[in-house]
Design an enzyme around this catalytic site. Sequence first.
Site, short mmCIF file in Angstrom:
data_model
loop_
_atom_site.label_atom_id
_atom_site.label_comp_id
_atom_site.label_asym_id
_atom_site.label_seq_id
_atom_site.Cartn_x
_atom_site.Cartn_y
_atom_site.Cartn_z
N ARG A 1 0.82 -1.20 0.00
CA ARG A 1 0.00 0.00 0.00
C ARG A 1 0.86 1.26 0.00
NH1 ARG A 1 -2.50 -3.67 3.49
NH2 ARG A 1 -4.56 -4.35 2.82
N ASP B 1 -9.55 -4.72 8.08
CA ASP B 1 -8.70 -5.74 8.69
C ASP B 1 -9.41 -6.39 9.88
OD1 ASP B 1 -5.97 -4.93 7.27
OD2 ASP B 1 -6.95 -3.12 7.98
N ARG C 1 -11.95 -8.75 8.55
CA ARG C 1 -11.30 -9.98 8.08
C ARG C 1 -10.91 -10.88 9.26
NH1 ARG C 1 -7.80 -6.46 3.79
NH2 ARG C 1 -9.08 -6.86 1.93
N HIS D 1 -3.20 0.40 8.37
CA HIS D 1 -3.89 -0.53 7.46
C HIS D 1 -2.83 -1.00 6.48
CE1 HIS D 1 -6.72 -2.36 4.77
NE2 HIS D 1 -6.52 -1.47 3.81
#
Length: 306
Positions: free
Chosen positions: A87, A145, A148, A172
């Site tokens: 990212r 997250d 998940r 993140h």
Amino acid sequence: MQQTVGIIGTGWVGTSVAISTLHSGAADALWLHDVRGAVAEGEAMDLAHGAAFYPPCEVKVATVEAMRACQVVVVAAGRNGKPGESRLDLLRDNARVVADIGRTLAGFDGTIVLVSNPVDVLTQVMTEASGLPPARVLGTGTLLDTARLRQMLAQRLQLATTSIHAQVVGEHGDSEVVLWSGAQVGGVPLRQWPGWDAADEAALALEVRRAAYEVIARKGATNHAIGLVTAHLLRCMLRGEQRVLTVSRVQEGAFGLHGVALSLPTVVGHGGGGTVLEPGLDAAELAALEHSAEVLRQARATLPPG
């Protein structure tokens, strides 16, 4: 009062945010914008054609300047990650886009939600460029997250996801921190759950951390889950639900952190994310959180100020 949400960027993520928001019923009007004007028009038309199947909501295109009249503006502009790319590799490209949008929205009375990656540093860039208070510039942060993690734990324990209470904080991204010490199942500490082995925690945390890369490797982007996450965040804000969510914002003192955007449990309602909570962390988790903050500070330092 009419609740109007603007979405800037109608790519994979922006359109998933749009359709999830329509199904949530949180908004009375949904305004779309993209630098590809015809694409934004096409998405608005396509979504409007489904009006019989979601709560009443007007869908149309709008300029970024016009979105100053919205209660919330979602920024999903910029490019997506490529296979094998972190990212933070996206940072320079997307920071320029976000800073331009922030300057256009300077003095905006509503709240801005960042979805574009790397979401934490871009949340800080947006806060600086717009001049808005940190409480009114939120990133979706580790909400995805956390979702998940809960899904994976529920699958492993063969329970409903809603019965799992566990959080991911920090970046993140690759330095995110799973708060195993505070994870619970129906009020029972996870580490006391029959059959749970703490030795499995590192592997499961890696699975959560790598989830986006696995999706991107197969389909090129992640979009559906983040669309649902963002719509949930918008609903909490627009309805003033005062939910505790792991959103990203520029921190102003929690755990001694200042001037860096990352996720911590935050009370979300009208006006964005106010009170930031300090959950109990063990020594390893606190050290990992401080490391995550330093990773993000260093990433922000690679960009020009302002």
